[in-house]
Design a protein around this motif. Structure first.
Motif, PDB file in Angstrom:
ATOM      1  N   ASP A  28       0.783  -1.295  -0.271  1.00 42.45           N
ATOM      2  CA  ASP A  28      -0.122  -0.299   0.044  1.00 42.45           C
ATOM      3  C   ASP A  28       0.737   1.333   0.001  1.00 42.45           C
ATOM      4  N   LEU A  29       0.621   2.122  -0.876  1.00 39.88           N
ATOM      5  CA  LEU A  29       1.517   3.362  -1.221  1.00 39.88           C
ATOM      6  C   LEU A  29       1.778   4.104   0.142  1.00 39.88           C
ATOM      7  N   GLU A  30       0.769   4.693   0.891  1.00 37.67           N
ATOM      8  CA  GLU A  30       0.669   5.082   1.818  1.00 37.67           C
ATOM      9  C   GLU A  30       1.309   4.655   3.106  1.00 37.67           C
ATOM     10  N   THR A  31       1.181   3.420   3.300  1.00 40.08           N
ATOM     11  CA  THR A  31       1.790   2.446   4.263  1.00 40.08           C
ATOM     12  C   THR A  31       3.258   2.516   4.078  1.00 40.08           C
ATOM     13  N   PHE A  32       3.551   2.214   2.893  1.00 40.09           N
ATOM     14  CA  PHE A  32       4.904   2.091   2.392  1.00 40.09           C
ATOM     15  C   PHE A  32       5.893   3.274   2.438  1.00 40.09           C
ATOM     16  N   LYS A  33       5.100   4.422   2.552  1.00 38.76           N
ATOM     17  CA  LYS A  33       5.860   5.677   2.711  1.00 38.76           C
ATOM     18  C   LYS A  33       6.176   5.830   4.191  1.00 38.76           C
ATOM     19  N   LYS A  34       5.681   5.333   4.965  1.00 36.42           N
ATOM     20  CA  LYS A  34       5.957   5.375   6.496  1.00 36.42           C
ATOM     21  C   LYS A  34       7.140   4.525   6.670  1.00 36.42           C
ATOM     22  N   MET A  35       7.245   3.422   6.176  1.00 37.68           N
ATOM     23  CA  MET A  35       8.607   2.440   6.382  1.00 37.68           C
ATOM     24  C   MET A  35       9.581   3.197   6.322  1.00 37.68           C
ATOM     25  N   PRO A  36      10.604   2.762   7.524  1.00 35.31           N
ATOM     26  CA  PRO A  36      12.066   3.280   7.442  1.00 35.31           C
ATOM     27  C   PRO A  36      12.898   2.477   6.285  1.00 35.31           C
ATOM     28  N   PHE A  37      13.938   3.478   5.906  1.00 37.07           N
ATOM     29  CA  PHE A  37      14.736   2.845   4.832  1.00 37.07           C
ATOM     30  C   PHE A  37      15.741   2.023   5.551  1.00 37.07           C
ATOM     31  N   ASP A  38      16.151   0.693   5.475  1.00 36.38           N
ATOM     32  CA  ASP A  38      17.181  -0.123   6.092  1.00 36.38           C
ATOM     33  C   ASP A  38      18.603   0.121   5.358  1.00 36.38           C
ATOM     34  N   TYR A  39      19.433   0.937   6.006  1.00 38.06           N
ATOM     35  CA  TYR A  39      20.690   0.893   5.069  1.00 38.06           C
ATOM     36  C   TYR A  39      21.734  -0.218   5.179  1.00 38.06           C
ATOM     37  N   THR A  40      21.498  -1.171   6.044  1.00 40.15           N
ATOM     38  CA  THR A  40      22.414  -2.173   6.036  1.00 40.15           C
ATOM     39  C   THR A  40      22.352  -3.207   4.674  1.00 40.15           C
ATOM     40  N   ILE A  41      23.564  -3.423   4.241  1.00 38.21           N
ATOM     41  CA  ILE A  41      23.478  -4.420   3.187  1.00 38.21           C
ATOM     42  C   ILE A  41      22.937  -5.866   3.760  1.00 38.21           C
ATOM     43  N   HIS A  42      22.244  -6.629   3.223  1.00 37.60           N
ATOM     44  CA  HIS A  42      21.822  -8.067   3.493  1.00 37.60           C
ATOM     45  C   HIS A  42      22.329  -8.980   2.454  1.00 37.60           C
ATOM     46  N   ASP A  43      22.668  -8.568   1.336  1.00 36.54           N
ATOM     47  CA  ASP A  43      23.131  -9.499   0.258  1.00 36.54           C
ATOM     48  C   ASP A  43      24.187 -10.441   0.793  1.00 36.54           C
ATOM     49  N   GLU A  77       7.114 -10.029   6.977  1.00 34.06           N
ATOM     50  CA  GLU A  77       6.615  -8.678   6.356  1.00 34.06           C
ATOM     51  C   GLU A  77       6.825  -8.869   4.853  1.00 34.06           C
ATOM     52  N   PRO A  78       5.803  -8.672   4.152  1.00 40.36           N
ATOM     53  CA  PRO A  78       5.835  -9.152   2.569  1.00 40.36           C
ATOM     54  C   PRO A  78       6.828  -7.908   1.547  1.00 40.36           C
ATOM     55  N   PHE A  79       6.864  -6.713   2.251  1.00 38.04           N
ATOM     56  CA  PHE A  79       7.661  -5.710   1.525  1.00 38.04           C
ATOM     57  C   PHE A  79       8.553  -5.035   2.363  1.00 38.04           C
ATOM     58  N   SER A  80       9.675  -4.954   2.089  1.00 33.11           N
ATOM     59  CA  SER A  80      10.864  -4.096   2.554  1.00 33.11           C
ATOM     60  C   SER A  80      11.254  -2.878   1.685  1.00 33.11           C
ATOM     61  N   CYS A  81      11.646  -2.073   2.743  1.00 34.05           N
ATOM     62  CA  CYS A  81      12.348  -0.625   2.105  1.00 34.05           C
ATOM     63  C   CYS A  81      13.917  -0.730   2.320  1.00 34.05           C
ATOM     64  N   CYS A  82      14.513  -1.317   1.350  1.00 33.60           N
ATOM     65  CA  CYS A  82      15.704  -1.630   1.782  1.00 33.60           C
ATOM     66  C   CYS A  82      16.490  -1.804   0.280  1.00 33.60           C
ATOM     67  N   HIS A  83      17.779  -2.041   0.216  1.00 37.26           N
ATOM     68  CA  HIS A  83      18.516  -2.324  -1.003  1.00 37.26           C
ATOM     69  C   HIS A  83      18.151  -3.301  -1.601  1.00 37.26           C
ATOM     70  N   VAL A  84      18.167  -3.172  -2.901  1.00 34.85           N
ATOM     71  CA  VAL A  84      17.991  -4.161  -4.060  1.00 34.85           C
ATOM     72  C   VAL A  84      18.912  -4.465  -4.853  1.00 34.85           C
ATOM     73  N   HIS A  85      18.898  -5.738  -5.324  1.00 36.40           N
ATOM     74  CA  HIS A  85      20.147  -6.115  -6.114  1.00 36.40           C
ATOM     75  C   HIS A  85      19.805  -7.197  -7.352  1.00 36.40           C
ATOM     76  N   ASP A  86      20.780  -7.234  -8.284  1.00 38.79           N
ATOM     77  CA  ASP A  86      20.774  -8.289  -9.295  1.00 38.79           C
ATOM     78  C   ASP A  86      19.384  -8.318 -10.246  1.00 38.79           C
ATOM     79  N   PHE A  87      18.422  -8.224  -9.881  1.00 44.74           N
ATOM     80  CA  PHE A  87      17.282  -8.057 -10.524  1.00 44.74           C
ATOM     81  C   PHE A  87      16.296  -7.067 -10.314  1.00 44.74           C
ATOM     82  N   ILE A  88      16.473  -5.820 -11.005  1.00 46.48           N
ATOM     83  CA  ILE A  88      15.498  -4.563 -10.542  1.00 46.48           C
ATOM     84  C   ILE A  88      14.691  -4.058 -11.700  1.00 46.48           C
ATOM     85  N   MET A  89      13.404  -3.561 -11.093  1.00 44.02           N
ATOM     86  CA  MET A  89      12.760  -2.765 -12.124  1.00 44.02           C
ATOM     87  C   MET A  89      12.948  -1.327 -11.719  1.00 44.02           C
ATOM     88  N   LEU A  90      13.435  -0.827 -12.685  1.00 45.23           N
ATOM     89  CA  LEU A  90      13.939   0.966 -12.425  1.00 45.23           C
ATOM     90  C   LEU A  90      12.659   1.776 -13.293  1.00 45.23           C
TER      91      LEU A  90
END
Length: 1957
Positions: free
Chosen positions: A1409-1424, A1718-1731
């Motif tokens: 949900d767009l509005e809900t997603f905007k409230k999510m903090p960005f996770d700076y940590t790299i998990h890949d 949590e089905p959606f995360s606000c974090c780094h994305v790698h390898d296969f992205i839609m830009l």
């Protein structure tokens, strides 16, 4: 002077030529005259090419000019004739006597023409319409070829009758030609004059001066060249054709004779008749002459040919150094080239059977008068003469035609040698003419002259002679086409007068005069009939007793020559006539002679030889005498070992356990086979889709030999392959194994039908059809010569070449053979690329495969025999051969196979009797047979367990083998040896039968409990003392055990000489020995050379005068060439002594006494007495003396181990091993010659057991067997050409193929197997009876079957083990093909995440949900997990938790290999180029019927302000993909890439274009998305570097390519991402403008693109089930889904255009519920992205980056306030690809090319230092240095995670032990709150104008914190320091400046470091 004799010469040819020679010599401008015989015997070279004609000093026109200037006119003024005498007639057309000479006037008058004169027509310049008649001596006119006209003139006037005009000038004055130029006969004598039917004189043919108008008789022959394909010039073969050194080169000529030597170097190959060049043995006269001639005169038989044009009219003296002509006639060869001497001949039998006519019951079609064959010819001559038709017409034969044999073989050879090869024709070599018929015949005579009395002419020899002669006479022309000619040839000689038909009989007679009547020439004037009649008359009168060959010539000037050659020598005629029998006829003939009792005369003759009476009576007498006390010596010694073995007192340890193992060689071959299968699958022809097969099945076809069949079953059973392939379960039975092996017999069709049905019913099983021993039956099913009742004939063709096998896409045929030559013809089914040859064990002296055994095959046998370093392994038996030859003359009607067999049986019988005590019988056997028999009988007594030796007695003819078995069996019984050794009849159609006593012995040795066990293979006879009588026309793949000691091949069919036949017979002896054999050899030599008497006591045939029939003087060593002297032992068995020689000579003399034809015995009777002292019973094993010596050398430390049983029947490769025994054998059974020093008779039998505790079998397994051959075969096998190639290798390869042309290059020893294959593929064609005969499609190259392979390797080397191993690894590969290694790693830094109970979405939510997603903090940590060694990115939230990070990261885990797991590919996987299936043919753009898809190149330019220049990209767009693009209408310029609308909805296509940047992965990149997209329409663009464009286009012809500009060739992935994004945004703008005109709003255009790695292989989706009682309860499953499903799902996200980046998880098997709660995360994305290129318009990828550019970009996007969403329910699997990608960047030194490892510490250096510069981009060096050595710049930051390094506007990886904090200097950007954070360092990387001093002053640093400023140049560094006021807070030092280790032209980056004040 020369002309003064004109007209008065006698007609004798010799005087004629002598006169010409003297004249030529006196006028020659060369110091050395041209000897007479070079005129007589050498064919002239044809006209030189125009390229070289100008450089010839003796060009005829130049000569004429010289004559004009030098002799007759001293000034260039016009010619003035001498004034005519007063009162004479000067009228044109009349002579000075006033008589009319005009043809029209005197055509009907009778004109007297003297003998030897011709009438010719002269042209007068004043009477252009008339011819003047003249009579001219024909010797001064040219022949048909325009040559051989003597200089000068001799003519008569036909008007007045005046004779004797010696000068043409004088004659032209007389006939009133009134010339204004110098009179020349060439200009004015124009036509021959001939009488027509009415008798009137008319104008005939033009006189052919200077060969300009060549009128040869060979016009017809040039049309019969066979169909060949041309070998490319560059190939190795064409080089080898011309690299053959000339036979008469003289390297040792003295310095003063340069001119002579120069001539010698280019002697034409008519020197082919020089003795021993082609056929080895020389006549004694020639041998003697050789050693007396000086080095200079040796090659001068041909004289000096530099002046071979017509002689000049000048006098030159004879050179004092030139030899006289009488000396030069002695044919000889340079003795300093010993490697060419030993070149003995074989027989003509390699000739194609189709070209032969059998016994003359059906003689060749003749012509003219018939010739009657006299009655009783065979009875009188003792042989059937063989008549070879030569040139021209052959008369009819009538009368007793059964006593002659007529063959067209020679005729075919002559005809083939006149058909020029297309290799020369295609160059338009019109000047190159074939060899003339006269020359062919003359060369044939020379060849026959130099054959020894025991040699047989060989067609290959003759063809080589013709080829060499032709090649060397056309050297200059050939040199233009074949550049590989060696540079040893000096200036090409000029023309030599050819042999004319008139000269031919005389020259042939002259050549034959030196050969002691072995060649007789008959000249006939009318037809061959008179010559044949005369020959028959001479035969009947007994005048040709000494003559082996009669050459009949009928030659006249006016027509072609007729010729034939009659073989009258008894030995030669017999061999040649027998060679013409087909194998079936051969068997029928022998059978007939046995059945009709014709052989009984032989038996009665043998009984007369024995003075004591019949051998059978002696045997019976011996049996009666010894019946009571047999058990004394022999049987006791046999029974004793068993008792010893039973008590365990002294058991032999020869049977050691050998587990079934694969040798390195076999593994290498199996892998080569596999790689060939893969290359078929990988090719674009779609002939094999390996990806569609799930398992392997197979069928092995073997010849119908029971032993071979059982042997293959045994290998299959013990290999375990059936269990490994899953074809059978645990409990294997013999019946189950038999399903996989098929004997090619009458029942084969049933089994094969089952195989075919299985292959049709199981399309996903790959069936491998293995055709073992593939050369065995190549008969065509249609053209079978055999009766149709014989079902097995042509069976291979019927089954393996049937349509079902050819068309089945899941059957691969593998032919396996040791002799592949018959499968390598012009019509073969097998592509040369599908041939696998057994690898060589050595390369440049390096042992490639460390084997503990050395293979001994044919080449090793030959090498050991020729080297002289050890006892020869190949031998022949001269006394046996002599007896056979003598009996052959006595019994001409018996086939030689019958005689040879009966003689050998007699020898074996006598030898057995001699060993058993009947010592008088040793005179009736040969030394060789005695040695074999002694060692056989004594072998079991030398081993405590009774192990013995095997002797193989090869008797190809089955009826003869049965006779031999019966006879030897009977003799053995009578001698009470039935328990000593076994006699086994090995018949291919039946199993092995041996006596019960021996079966029990084998069971004890092999520890077999089974009561019913019987040996079924020869390998199971290991250690059994036996004679194996090996019958059958051809061996059929049977392997022999390692106890094999003697291979007696004296009875093989030596007349059938084809390469395959010879090599497969010798292949029986192929053997594996311990690789330590060289140590043993050394000892052998010590023993031998310590006794010079033994060395000299070699039974050498050169000394056996009675047998050889030629008288020699001087010692053997003097008269033998260097090679022969070296190898005196090689001629014969090296184990005879002086006394044994005496006995064998006695035997021979007694035999020869009985044979009426031979000379009386030449051996004194006293010699016989000496022979009684011969030591017989101890054989050649060890004498007592030797035993003492050896005893000291025994290895006392050797351990004796009692071995457990394993049948020794693994692959031959495995069995014949070095058996570790208690003691080490020093000498082989052949190594000690008979001791002639011992005067006593044999020691007692018991003494052997005391003396030798060494097992004979153990010794046998340590050395290869000894092979006895027929003399004829021995000579062929051991004679080599100049390159060292055995003569057998150049024979016809197989009886059902024939040579395509006689004009073929010679084979070379240097040829590899591949080059040999190409040679046979060009130069052999199958006969109609061959199964490949019909395999030809005119003009097309698809005659090769795509799924057919050929494995060839030497016999007995382990091919069965190799192909079974191949099946194993092929099966594993098929399983592996359906699997892939994917990265399987847990996410990293999970514990650093903020632990919160707050979840923003429900687990089952499909979209964010767009509005809900905007409230999510960005996770700076790299998990890949791929960034496990990257710097941690800190935020305010994480600082508290980051202290323990170093604890979690174990140091040892940092550099370990990344973890992968093997996954089975799903139907939605992405594939690389190796995948082929029906569905994606069109998608991939490969179609065998069409060319590769067409594509076009389009430039696409756009400007970009940051780069400050216009960017030009290139698109390669296949025709099939053009609908994705918009082109301008008139010019077809690329305008834009079509984009869909946001509102578009379709199930059939993907809206987002996919871009895949790639480098170095043209084969392995996963670009085939057809299955992943589930067939949906999509736009996929490969982004490649310019230098890789061509290779990617080749592999992916139907993919769109985006080619980066060349400036990015060395750039990293950042550049590709940067350009993809910028291009996509520019394209979005273009599409918005284009579609705006269509009324579409700009915001409705789809703004997303997909950027995918080239290693994404599969995609997964998590399905969540939230049906639990409580809301928080849920279950989830993960399954593989298509990429289409995932992309369409994401594209359908509500408000999708508000997201800047959308990505997904990386798959891991260890994913837990918490990660997907949590089905959606606000974090780094790698390898296969839609830009979203619209939202990210102002955020760029860093085009300079090589690593971490996605992390850097994610941080920029987030700081710009844009949304990054990761779908946690989707995951991507990444395949591990070992090539390409980041690995393609290698950092190496710029100075040296040698690869030196450079550590990252060397990547930077101080400016202006002399540091080694590196060839790598500066940015890459910077990133790698900071990753490994950033602690040098930031010492305070090391493991100090609470005080990170502040990184402004970029993220650089400073290594895992340093944390960084990213901030953006852009206004309004989102940054973490830095209040309360103190930093341990500051990193300013290429900072732009947004970074200002005030911005930096917001941040707080620790005291001593360090700063690193990075800029493009030193000037920028200083400006940055000043602009940012850094010196206020930071302290800098000069020494703290650095640069990347790049040269100035590579634009290094510069660093400045400082400390915080």
């Amino acid at each position: 002077m020369g002309n003064s004799y004109a007209g008065q010469l006698k007609t004798t040819r010799f005087e004629e030529v002598l006169h010409n020679s003297i004249e030529a010599s006196l006028r020659s401008n060369n110091l050395v005259p041209r000897p007479i015989f070079s005129q007589l015997y050498l064919e002239a070279e044809q006209q030189l090419s125009s390229l070289e004609a100008g450089s010839r000093a003796d060009n005829e026109e130049e000569e004429e000019e010289e004559e004009e200037e030098g002799s007759e006119s001293s000034s260039p003024v016009s010619y003035q004739m001498k004034p005519p005498p007063e009162g004479c007639c000067t009228t044109d057309g009349f002579c000075q006597a006033g008589k009319d000479l005009r043809l029209v006037s005197i055509s009907n008058e009778h004109i007297e023409v003297p003998s030897g004169f011709l009438l010719v027509g002269a042209k007068s310049p004043n009477l252009p319409d008339h011819l003047l008649v003249c009579a001219v001596d024909k010797r001064f006119l040219p022949d048909d070829n325009g040559r051989n006209a003597l200089l000068g003139f001799s003519g008569n006037c036909v008007g007045c009758g005046k004779k004797g005009f010696c000068y043409f000038t004088e004659f032209s004055n007389h006939i009133n030609l009134k010339l204004t130029t110098q009179p020349k006969k060439q200009k004015h004598l124009k036509y021959y004059l001939v009488r027509n039917a009415q008798g009137a004189l008319t104008k005939g043919s033009v006189i052919c001066w200077k060969g300009a108008e060549f009128r040869g008789r060979q016009s017809s022959s040039s049309t019969c060249s066979s169909t060949l394909f041309q070998l490319p010039e560059s190939s190795g073969l064409s080089g080898s054709t011309s690299s053959e050194p000339l036979p008469a080169a003289n390297p040792s000529a003295p310095s003063g004779t340069q001119q002579t030597a120069a001539a010698i170097d280019h002697i034409p190959s008519t020197a082919a008749f020089s003795s021993a060049v082609y056929n080895g043995k020389e006549s004694p006269k020639q041998q003697l002459v050789k050693n007396n001639l000086s080095a200079l005169t040796r090659p001068s038989v041909l004289g000096t040919l530099t002046n071979s044009g017509p002689p000049k009219k000048r006098h030159k003296g004879w050179s004092p150094e030139s030899p006289s002509s009488t000396e030069t006639w002695n044919l000889q060869l340079n003795p300093q080239a010993p490697n060419r001497i030993k070149n003995d001949g074989g027989s003509l039998s390699s000739l194609p059977h189709s070209a032969l006519v059998g016994p003359a019951s059906s003689p060749m079609v003749g012509s003219g008068e018939p010739v009657s064959v006299p009655d009783n010819l065979l009875k009188i001559c003792k042989a059937k003469p063989v008549i070879f038709k030569g040139h021209g017409n052959f008369p009819y034969l009538c009368g007793n035609i059964n006593d002659v044999i007529v063959s067209s073989l020679l005729y075919t050879c002559y005809r083939n040698s006149q058909s020029l090869s297309r290799a020369y024709e295609q160059y338009g070599a019109s000047t190159i003419q074939p060899i003339s018929e006269e020359m062919q015949l003359l060369l044939t005579v020379y060849y026959l002259v130099q054959l020894a009395s025991d040699q047989v002419p060989l067609i290959e020899d003759l063809e080589q002679i013709f080829m060499r002669s032709w090649r060397e006479s056309h050297l200059s022309e050939i040199r233009q086409y074949q550049q590989a000619i060696p540079q040893t040839f000096p200036q090409v000689p000029s023309q030599i007068a050819p042999v004319t038909s008139a000269q031919l009989p005389w020259l042939a007679g002259l050549a034959a005069s030196s050969c002691n009547d072995s060649v007789h020439i008959i000249e006939c004037s009318y037809s061959l009939a008179e010559g044949l009649s005369e020959m028959f008359k001479l035969l009947i009168e007994g005048k040709l007793i000494k003559t082996n060959y009669v050459v009949i010539i009928c030659a006249s000037r006016n027509r072609a020559i007729d010729s034939c050659i009659v073989i009258t020598g008894k030995y030669q005629a017999r061999v040649l006539s027998e060679s013409m029998l087909t194998p079936l006829d051969y068997q029928k003939e022998v059978n007939y002679q046995l059945v009709t009792g014709k052989v009984e005369t032989l038996g009665s003759f043998f009984s007369t030889l024995c003075p004591e009476g019949d051998i059978d009576l002696l045997l019976e007498k011996f049996y009666q005498e010894n019946q009571g006390h047999i058990s004394s010596s022999l049987s006791a010694s046999v029974n004793k070992p068993t008792a010893l073995n039973g008590t365990g007192a002294a058991a032999c340890t020869s049977y050691e356990i050998e587990r079934h193992q694969i040798r390195p060689f076999q593994l290498a071959v199996a892998q080569k086979l596999l790689s060939h299968i893969c290359s078929i699958a990988d090719s674009s022809t779609q002939n094999l889709d390996l990806g569609s097969f799930e398992k392997i099945d197979f069928l092995i076809c073997v010849p119908p030999s029971e032993v071979t069949y059982q042997q293959t079953l045994f290998h299959l059973w013990h290999s375990g392959i059936l269990l490994e392939l899953g074809l059978e379960k645990e409990h294997l039975t013999k019946q189950k194994v038999e399903q996989y092996v098929m004997k090619l017999d009458a029942e084969a069709q049933i089994k094969f039908k089952v195989f075919l049905q299985n292959s049709m019913q199981n399309p996903h099983t790959l069936f491998v059809l293995i055709h073992d021993h593939a050369h065995w039956d190549l008969m065509s099913a249609m053209h079978s010569l055999y009766p149709q009742t014989e079902l097995s004939t042509g069976l291979v063709d019927r089954l393996l070449n049937c349509r079902e096998v050819k068309e089945a896409p899941n059957i691969v045929t593998l032919h396996v053979t040791s002799f592949p030559y018959a499968l390598q013809t012009q019509h073969t089914h097998i592509s040369p690329y599908n041939e696998i040859h057994w690898p060589s064990s050595y390369s440049n002296g390096v042992d490639l495969y460390h084997e503990n055994k050395k293979y001994f095959g044919l080449s090793e046998f030959i090498e050991s025999t020729l080297s002289g370093h050890s006892i020869p392994l190949l031998r022949y038996d001269s006394s046996f051969e002599a007896m056979v030859m003598a009996l052959g003359k006595r019994f001409p009607r018996l086939h030689s196979a019958v005689i040879r067999t009966f003689v050998l049986i007699q020898h074996y019988s006598a030898a057995m009797m001699a060993v058993c005590g009947l010592s008088q019988m040793k005179n009736y056997t040969s030394v060789e047979t005695l040695e074999i028999t002694q060692n056989l009988i004594n072998s079991s007594r030398q081993c405590p367990s009774g192990h013995g030796l095997m002797v193989v007695l090869r008797i190809p003819c089955t009826p003869l083998a049965a006779v031999a078995y019966e006879r030897l069996y009977n003799v053995r019984e009578r001698l009470a040896l039935e328990d000593n050794f076994e006699i086994i009849l090995g018949n291919p159609n039946s199993g092995i039968t041996i006596g019960k006593h021996f079966v029990e012995q084998l069971k004890v040795w092999q520890k077999i409990e089974d009561v019913d066990w019987r040996p079924q293979t020869y390998l199971e006879l290991e250690g059994l003392p036996c004679i194996l009588i090996f019958s059958g026309m051809d061996p059929q793949g049977e392997s022999l055990p390692r106890s094999l000691r003697y291979c007696d091949l004296r009875l093989i069919n030596s007349s059938s000489l084809v390469r395959t036949t010879l090599e497969q017979e010798l292949g029986l002896a192929a053997y594996f020995v311990s690789s330590e054999i060289h140590t043993e050899k050394a000892v052998v030599n010590d023993v031998l050379e310590s006794d010079p008497e033994k060395l000299s006591s070699t039974d050498n045939e050169d000394e056996e005068i009675a047998t050889e029939g030629c008288f020699e003087t001087g010692s053997t060593s003097e008269k033998r060439s260097p090679m022969k002297r070296e190898r005196s032992r090689s001629h014969d068995s090296a184990s005879s002594s002086l006394s044994s020689k005496a006995s064998s000579k006695t035997l021979r003399s007694s035999l020869l006494t009985f044979c009426s034809e031979s000379s009386p015995p030449l051996i004194a009777a006293g010699d016989t007495v000496k022979s009684s002292h011969q030591v017989l019973s101890n054989s050649a094993e060890e004498t007592t003396n030797n035993y003492e010596r050896q005893k000291q050398k025994v290895d006392k430390g050797a351990q004796t181990t009692i071995s457990k049983h394993l049948p020794p029947v693994t692959e031959q490769l495995d069995t014949k091993q070095n058996i570790k025994s208690a003691q080490i054998s020093i000498t082989s059974s052949s190594s000690s010659p008979f001791s002639s020093s011992s005067s006593s008779s044999a020691p007692t039998h018991n003494s052997f057991i005391l003396q030798t505790s060494q097992c004979s079998m153990t010794k046998a397994s340590k050395q290869p067997p000894i092979v006895f051959l027929p003399k004829l075969v021995y000579d062929i096998i051991t004679s080599t050409d100049s390159s060292g190639l055995p003569k057998s290798s150049s024979l016809l390869p197989y009886h059902s193929v024939m040579w395509a042309s006689s004009f073929r290059p010679l084979m070379s020893k240097m040829m590899t197997c591949t080059e040999q294959s190409l040679y046979y593929r060009q130069w052999t064609v199958p006969k109609p009876i061959h199964m490949d005969y019909n395999n030809r499609n005119e003009g097309r190259m698809d005659t090769f079957h795509p799924r057919r392979l050929l494995l060839s390797g030497p016999p007995q080397i382990g091919k069965t083990g190799a192909y079974l191993q191949f099946l194993s690894i092929l099966s594993r590969m098929l399983i592996r093909l359906t699997e892939v290694d994917v990265y399987d790693e847990e996410e990293i830094n999970i514990n650093i995440k903020e632990e919160s109970d707050q979840y923003y979405h429900q687990p089952g939510d499909m979209w964010p949900d767009l509005e809900t997603f905007k409230k999510m903090p960005f996770d700076y940590t790299i998990h890949d997990p791929k960034y496990e060694d990257a710097s941690l990115i800190c935020s305010k939230l994480q600082t508290l938790n980051s202290e323990d990070r170093s604890m979690n990261r174990r140091q040892e885990d940092m550099y370990t290999r990344r973890q992968t797991t093997r996954m089975r590919l799903s139907k939605y996987a992405a594939y690389n180029t190796y995948h082929h299936c029906e569905q994606c043919h069109q998608y991939m753009g490969f179609n065998p019927r069409y060319q590769l898809y067409e594509s076009t190149l389009h430039a696409f330019a756009f400007s970009y302000s940051m780069l400050g220049e216009e960017i030009q990209l290139h698109f390669i767009i296949p025709k099939s993909k053009e609908h994705h693009f918009v082109f301008s209408q008139p010019g077809r310029q690329l305008e834009s890439m079509r984009l869909p609308l946001v509102t578009d909805k379709s199930e059939d296509y993907i809206k987002s274009p996919t871009f895949t940047p790639t480098t170095g992965r043209h084969e392995h990149g996963l670009f085939n998305l057809y299955h992943a997209m589930d067939g949906a329409s999509h736009l996929h663009v490969l982004v490649v570097k310019e230098y890789e464009m061509a290779i990617y286009k080749k592999y992916w012809p139907n993919h769109i390519m985006l080619v980066l500009p060349s400036i990015f060739n060395s750039a990293g992935v950042g550049a590709a991402h940067f350009l993809i994004k910028e291009l996509s945004y520019h394209n979005l703008e273009l599409e918005r403008n284009r579609q705006e005109e269509l009324g579409i709003k700009p915001q409705d255009i789809w703004p997303f693109i997909v950027i995918s790695d080239d290693s994404c292989v599969m995609w997964n989706a998590v399905e969540v089930d939230c049906s639990g009682d409580r809301k928080s309860d849920y279950t989830w499953t993960e399954r593989n889904v298509s990429l289409k499903q995932i992309l369409q799902h994401i594209e359908a996200t509500p408000n999708v255009t508000h997201y800047a980046l959308i990505g997904m998880r990386k798959w891991s098997s260890k994913t837990n519920s918490a990660e997907i709660k949590e089905p959606f995360s606000c974090c780094h994305v790698h390898d296969f992205i839609m830009l979203n290129v619209d939202l990210t318009q102002n955020v760029q990828y860093n085009q300079n980056r090589f690593t971490c550019d996605d992390v850097d970009f994610n941080l920029r996007v987030h700081s710009a306030g844009l949304l990054i969403c990761r779908f946690n329910h989707f995951s991507v699997m990444k395949k591990q690809i070992a090539v390409g990608g980041q690995r393609s960047f290698h950092i190496k030194s710029k100075v040296s090319d040698t690869p030196v490892s450079i550590s990252p510490a060397q990547y930077i250096c101080a400016p202006d230092s002399k540091h080694t510069f590196l060839a790598a981009p500066a940015q890459l060096l910077l990133e790698k240095y900071l990753q490994y050595h950033s602690h040098r710049f930031f010492p305070l930051s090391l493991k100090n995670y609470s005080h990170p390094v502040l990184s402004v506007d970029c993220y650089l990886n400073l290594g895992p032990q340093i944390a960084v904090c990213y901030v953006s200097s852009r206004p309004h950007s989102l940054n973490i709150s830095s209040s309360g954070l103190t930093f341990s360092g500051l990193l300013l990387y290429l900072c732009d104008s947004f970074v200002v001093a005030s911005f930096l002053k917001k941040f707080h640093f620790l005291k001593g914190a360090t700063l690193c400023v990075i800029c493009q140049d030193r000037n920028s560094l200083r400006q940055t320091v000043v602009r940012l006021e850094l010196e206020d807070e930071w302290q800098f030092r000069l020494r703290d400046e650095f640069q990347t280790a790049n040269a100035k032209e590579d634009r290094p980056l510069f660093f400045l470091t400082g400390r915080h004040i």
